[in-house]
Design a protein around this motif. Structure first.
Motif, PDB file in Angstrom:
ATOM      1  N   SER A  84       0.919  -1.500   0.023  1.00 43.64           N
ATOM      2  CA  SER A  84      -0.050  -0.326   0.365  1.00 43.64           C
ATOM      3  C   SER A  84       1.132   1.419   0.008  1.00 43.64           C
ATOM      4  CB  SER A  84      -0.943  -0.533   1.379  1.00 43.64           C
ATOM      5  OG  SER A  84      -1.560   1.499   1.231  1.00 43.64           O
ATOM      6  N   ILE A  85       0.000   1.911  -0.616  1.00 43.06           N
ATOM      7  CA  ILE A  85       1.023   3.199  -0.581  1.00 43.06           C
ATOM      8  C   ILE A  85       1.430   4.114   1.106  1.00 43.06           C
ATOM      9  CG2 ILE A  85      -1.418   4.624  -0.512  1.00 43.06           C
ATOM     10  CD1 ILE A  85       2.712   6.073  -2.415  1.00 43.06           C
ATOM     11  N   VAL A  86       0.110   3.603   1.716  1.00 35.37           N
ATOM     12  CA  VAL A  86       0.061   4.051   2.834  1.00 35.37           C
ATOM     13  C   VAL A  86       1.590   3.618   3.092  1.00 35.37           C
ATOM     14  CG1 VAL A  86      -0.384   4.042   5.520  1.00 35.37           C
ATOM     15  CG2 VAL A  86      -2.098   3.823   3.379  1.00 35.37           C
ATOM     16  N   VAL A 125       2.905  -4.810  -5.422  1.00 38.01           N
ATOM     17  CA  VAL A 125       2.155  -3.071  -6.366  1.00 38.01           C
ATOM     18  C   VAL A 125       1.670  -2.708  -4.826  1.00 38.01           C
ATOM     19  CG1 VAL A 125      -0.888  -2.683  -7.541  1.00 38.01           C
ATOM     20  CG2 VAL A 125       1.299  -4.575  -7.867  1.00 38.01           C
ATOM     21  N   GLU A 126       1.799  -1.279  -4.887  1.00 38.28           N
ATOM     22  CA  GLU A 126       1.268  -0.134  -3.879  1.00 38.28           C
ATOM     23  C   GLU A 126      -0.272   0.870  -4.236  1.00 38.28           C
ATOM     24  OE1 GLU A 126       5.650   1.762  -4.074  1.00 38.28           O
ATOM     25  OE2 GLU A 126       5.584  -0.484  -1.998  1.00 38.28           O
ATOM     26  N   PRO A 127      -1.250   0.246  -4.188  1.00 35.55           N
ATOM     27  CA  PRO A 127      -2.512   1.152  -4.222  1.00 35.55           C
ATOM     28  C   PRO A 127      -2.702   1.870  -2.986  1.00 35.55           C
ATOM     29  CG  PRO A 127      -2.805  -0.964  -4.046  1.00 35.55           C
ATOM     30  CD  PRO A 127      -1.375  -1.093  -3.759  1.00 35.55           C
ATOM     31  N   THR A 128      -3.893   3.105  -3.650  1.00 40.94           N
ATOM     32  CA  THR A 128      -4.301   3.556  -2.299  1.00 40.94           C
ATOM     33  C   THR A 128      -5.385   2.742  -1.937  1.00 40.94           C
ATOM     34  OG1 THR A 128      -6.029   4.679  -3.744  1.00 40.94           O
ATOM     35  CG2 THR A 128      -3.591   5.916  -2.817  1.00 40.94           C
ATOM     36  N   TRP A 129      -6.359   3.218  -0.879  1.00 39.86           N
ATOM     37  CA  TRP A 129      -6.477   2.117  -0.576  1.00 39.86           C
ATOM     38  C   TRP A 129      -8.607   1.397  -1.069  1.00 39.86           C
ATOM     39  CZ3 TRP A 129      -5.347   6.149   2.777  1.00 39.86           C
ATOM     40  CH2 TRP A 129      -5.892   6.958   3.012  1.00 39.86           C
ATOM     41  N   ALA A 158     -12.926  10.848   5.430  1.00 37.74           N
ATOM     42  CA  ALA A 158     -13.499  11.589   4.503  1.00 37.74           C
ATOM     43  C   ALA A 158     -12.694  10.684   3.683  1.00 37.74           C
ATOM     44  CB  ALA A 158     -13.247  13.262   4.514  1.00 37.74           C
ATOM     45  N   ALA A 159     -11.195  11.100   3.732  1.00 42.04           N
ATOM     46  CA  ALA A 159     -10.029   9.795   3.293  1.00 42.04           C
ATOM     47  C   ALA A 159     -10.600   8.845   2.336  1.00 42.04           C
ATOM     48  CB  ALA A 159      -9.158  10.598   3.429  1.00 42.04           C
ATOM     49  N   THR A 160     -10.840   8.271   3.801  1.00 42.07           N
ATOM     50  CA  THR A 160     -11.218   5.824   2.836  1.00 42.07           C
ATOM     51  C   THR A 160     -12.423   6.655   1.561  1.00 42.07           C
ATOM     52  OG1 THR A 160     -12.268   6.561   4.373  1.00 42.07           O
ATOM     53  CG2 THR A 160     -10.492   5.240   5.188  1.00 42.07           C
ATOM     54  N   GLN A 161     -12.951   7.259   1.793  1.00 44.51           N
ATOM     55  CA  GLN A 161     -13.798   7.505   0.617  1.00 44.51           C
ATOM     56  C   GLN A 161     -13.762   8.192  -0.261  1.00 44.51           C
ATOM     57  OE1 GLN A 161     -16.976   6.441   1.391  1.00 44.51           O
ATOM     58  NE2 GLN A 161     -16.185   6.399   3.685  1.00 44.51           N
ATOM     59  N   LYS A 162     -12.618   7.831  -0.803  1.00 45.96           N
ATOM     60  CA  LYS A 162     -11.550   8.557  -2.066  1.00 45.96           C
ATOM     61  C   LYS A 162     -10.169   7.381  -2.331  1.00 45.96           C
ATOM     62  CE  LYS A 162     -11.700  13.363  -0.697  1.00 45.96           C
ATOM     63  NZ  LYS A 162     -11.167  14.265  -0.364  1.00 45.96           N
ATOM     64  N   GLY A 163     -11.331   5.756  -2.262  1.00 45.46           N
ATOM     65  CA  GLY A 163     -10.308   5.090  -2.968  1.00 45.46           C
ATOM     66  C   GLY A 163     -10.203   4.527  -4.221  1.00 45.46           C
ATOM     67  N   PHE A 169      -7.527  -1.472  -9.852  1.00 45.72           N
ATOM     68  CA  PHE A 169      -6.311  -2.889  -9.247  1.00 45.72           C
ATOM     69  C   PHE A 169      -6.331  -3.234 -10.200  1.00 45.72           C
ATOM     70  CE2 PHE A 169      -5.982  -6.413  -6.170  1.00 45.72           C
ATOM     71  CZ  PHE A 169      -4.791  -5.810  -5.582  1.00 45.72           C
ATOM     72  N   GLU A 170      -7.571  -4.421 -10.334  1.00 44.53           N
ATOM     73  CA  GLU A 170      -6.582  -5.329 -11.810  1.00 44.53           C
ATOM     74  C   GLU A 170      -5.796  -4.882 -12.444  1.00 44.53           C
ATOM     75  OE1 GLU A 170     -10.524  -7.621 -14.742  1.00 44.53           O
ATOM     76  OE2 GLU A 170     -10.490  -7.617 -12.642  1.00 44.53           O
ATOM     77  N   SER A 171      -6.003  -4.094 -13.129  1.00 44.97           N
ATOM     78  CA  SER A 171      -5.247  -3.296 -14.160  1.00 44.97           C
ATOM     79  C   SER A 171      -3.971  -3.121 -14.077  1.00 44.97           C
ATOM     80  CB  SER A 171      -5.450  -2.129 -14.977  1.00 44.97           C
ATOM     81  OG  SER A 171      -5.035  -2.015 -15.915  1.00 44.97           O
ATOM     82  N   ALA A 172      -3.136  -3.181 -13.241  1.00 42.98           N
ATOM     83  CA  ALA A 172      -2.408  -2.735 -12.274  1.00 42.98           C
ATOM     84  C   ALA A 172      -1.514  -3.858 -11.653  1.00 42.98           C
ATOM     85  CB  ALA A 172      -2.320  -2.118 -10.937  1.00 42.98           C
TER      86      ALA A 172
END
Length: 180
Positions: A84-86, A125-129, A158-163, A169-172
């Protein structure tokens, strides 16, 4: 589909035995098991943090190590691990999740050097959530609330609503399978 609980040595060993009755060659392992504990560090019980590591770090290591003998014998394969980017930025309200993903990143960065001699590629792979309801994995769900942290909790919610969505994800993952 095969049943697998990466938190259990017994489950991983049973999974591997069953897998090898179905396949001769192992091409790709995508490590994607995990979940996210949310909560300000001070509010989050240490036991929740331990379980976060058991699944996100040790579970991933457990499964990878169980499959490495086959990859080495083949002298070929790909291991793609979802972090994760986190794990790189350490935002508030995610201390244990961040720590577990940071550990995953460090482990697999080292592993890639060890495995390159066997023609086994290791990538991350380091996605956001993902857009999800995280309340059931929240320290607050366990009754721990310190009012001084209310601003951070609101910003984190609020940030978790922007995942990202599943298609991104599948594409990555597919891109990693094709290029790694």
């Amino acid at each position: 589909m095969l049943k697998l609980n990466t938190d259990s040595d017994e489950s991983v060993n049973a999974f591997v035995r069953e897998l090898y009755t179905r396949v001769d060659t192992l091409d790709v392992l995508v490590n994607n098991a995990g979940y996210m504990v949310t909560g300000v560090a001070e509010e989050t019980p240490v036991e929740m943090g331990r379980q976060q590591f058991e699944t996100n770090f040790w579970g991933t290591v457990r499964l990878t190590n169980a499959l490495l003998p086959r990859f080495r014998a083949q002298k070929n394969g790909k291991i793609i691990t979802v972090s994760s980017i986190v794990g790189l930025i350490g935002p508030p309200n995610l201390a244990y999740y961040t720590a577990s993903k940071h550990a995953v990143q460090g482990y697999f960065k080292s592993l890639r050097f060890e495995l390159e001699q066997f023609n086994i590629s290791v990538s991350m792979v380091e996605p956001t959530w993902f857009k999800t309801d995280l309340a059931h994995n929240s320290a607050l769900a366990h009754g721990n609330k310190i009012s001084d942290y209310e601003l951070y909790r609101k910003k984190a919610a609020a940030a978790t609503q922007k995942g990202i969505d599943e298609a991104e994800f599948e594409s990555a993952i597919l891109k990693s399978v094709k290029t790694a």
